[in-house]
Design a protein around this motif. Sequence first.
Motif, mmCIF file in Angstrom:
data_model
loop_
_atom_site.group_PDB
_atom_site.id
_atom_site.type_symbol
_atom_site.label_atom_id
_atom_site.label_comp_id
_atom_site.label_asym_id
_atom_site.label_seq_id
_atom_site.Cartn_x
_atom_site.Cartn_y
_atom_site.Cartn_z
ATOM 1 N N LEU A 20 33.132 3.861 67.230
ATOM 2 C CA LEU A 20 32.730 4.190 65.623
ATOM 3 C C LEU A 20 33.725 2.948 64.763
ATOM 4 N N ILE A 21 34.526 1.945 65.434
ATOM 5 C CA ILE A 21 35.027 1.082 64.568
ATOM 6 C C ILE A 21 33.756 0.504 64.078
ATOM 7 N N THR A 22 32.973 -0.003 65.470
ATOM 8 C CA THR A 22 31.793 -0.937 64.985
ATOM 9 C C THR A 22 31.430 -0.654 64.545
ATOM 10 N N TRP A 23 30.687 0.145 64.392
ATOM 11 C CA TRP A 23 29.336 1.114 63.539
ATOM 12 C C TRP A 23 29.838 0.832 62.197
ATOM 13 N N LYS A 24 30.893 1.555 61.960
ATOM 14 C CA LYS A 24 31.387 1.939 60.262
ATOM 15 C C LYS A 24 31.346 0.290 59.699
ATOM 16 N N ASP A 25 31.834 -0.576 61.024
ATOM 17 C CA ASP A 25 32.332 -1.732 59.877
ATOM 18 C C ASP A 25 30.701 -3.590 59.798
ATOM 19 N N GLN A 26 29.606 -2.823 60.552
ATOM 20 C CA GLN A 26 28.508 -3.219 60.799
ATOM 21 C C GLN A 26 28.394 -3.298 59.510
ATOM 22 N N SER A 27 27.218 -4.671 59.183
ATOM 23 C CA SER A 27 26.951 -5.536 57.843
ATOM 24 C C SER A 27 25.534 -5.896 58.637
ATOM 25 N N TYR A 28 25.035 -5.931 57.593
ATOM 26 C CA TYR A 28 23.232 -7.020 57.782
ATOM 27 C C TYR A 28 23.727 -8.200 56.639
ATOM 28 N N SER A 29 22.128 -9.053 56.736
ATOM 29 C CA SER A 29 22.222 -9.993 56.072
ATOM 30 C C SER A 29 20.506 -9.546 55.301
ATOM 31 N N ALA A 30 20.321 -10.491 55.128
ATOM 32 C CA ALA A 30 19.057 -10.227 53.734
ATOM 33 C C ALA A 30 18.031 -10.677 54.567
ATOM 34 N N ILE A 31 18.245 -11.344 55.783
ATOM 35 C CA ILE A 31 16.862 -12.033 57.129
ATOM 36 C C ILE A 31 17.172 -10.532 58.344
ATOM 37 N N ASP A 32 17.707 -10.046 58.470
ATOM 38 C CA ASP A 32 18.211 -8.716 58.814
ATOM 39 C C ASP A 32 16.859 -7.923 58.107
ATOM 40 N N LEU A 33 17.533 -6.973 56.935
ATOM 41 C CA LEU A 33 17.064 -6.555 55.789
ATOM 42 C C LEU A 33 15.534 -7.084 56.111
ATOM 43 N N LEU A 34 15.291 -8.119 55.427
ATOM 44 C CA LEU A 34 13.367 -8.268 55.206
ATOM 45 C C LEU A 34 12.552 -8.967 56.113
ATOM 46 N N GLU A 35 11.945 -7.970 56.563
ATOM 47 C CA GLU A 35 10.954 -8.566 58.146
ATOM 48 C C GLU A 35 10.544 -10.423 57.245
ATOM 49 N N ASN A 36 10.234 -10.079 56.201
ATOM 50 C CA ASN A 36 9.097 -11.903 56.150
ATOM 51 C C ASN A 36 9.703 -12.392 55.403
ATOM 52 N N ALA A 37 11.529 -12.873 55.184
ATOM 53 C CA ALA A 37 11.855 -13.332 54.396
ATOM 54 C C ALA A 37 11.956 -14.508 55.404
ATOM 55 N N ASN A 38 11.768 -15.712 54.474
ATOM 56 C CA ASN A 38 11.875 -16.749 55.046
ATOM 57 C C ASN A 38 12.394 -17.964 53.781
ATOM 58 N N PHE A 39 13.918 -18.419 53.752
ATOM 59 C CA PHE A 39 14.950 -18.484 53.778
ATOM 60 C C PHE A 39 14.437 -20.553 53.366
ATOM 61 N N HIS A 40 13.781 -20.951 54.196
ATOM 62 C CA HIS A 40 13.508 -22.201 54.604
ATOM 63 C C HIS A 40 12.648 -22.937 54.036
ATOM 64 N N VAL A 41 12.019 -22.261 53.394
ATOM 65 C CA VAL A 41 10.755 -22.624 53.235
ATOM 66 C C VAL A 41 10.511 -24.037 51.966
ATOM 67 N N GLU A 42 9.692 -24.720 52.001
ATOM 68 C CA GLU A 42 10.109 -25.851 50.582
ATOM 69 C C GLU A 42 9.823 -24.950 48.973
ATOM 70 N N ASN A 43 8.675 -24.674 49.165
ATOM 71 C CA ASN A 43 8.891 -24.367 47.760
ATOM 72 C C ASN A 43 9.402 -22.566 47.492
#
Length: 89
Positions: A20-43
């Motif tokens: 319960l503690i693990t599930w309650k405090d679980q957080s997600y990054s933008a990459i976890d939420l956005l399937e096609n997010a790629n923050f490492h492209v040049e432009n």
Amino acid sequence: MKKFKIGLSLLLAVIVSGMLITWKDQSYSAIDLLENANFHVENSTVTLHHIDTDTEDIFSEMKISKETQQELIQSFQQATFKKKSHKNY
């Protein structure tokens, strides 16, 4: 036998509490939420849409500057999101 039942009950309570503690405090990054997010492209770019139900084409693209796009990308890249329970308000 009584000690075994007490020990098993305590072990089960500890395991359930930990889950319960693990599930309650679980957080997600933008990459976890956005399937096609790629923050490492040049432009990298961001496209925002405005929803207007009074027009025929309800989705219209919003114009934002390249500087604002980069600020949004950097903010999203470093953001974390927490799961919130669904409650009827």
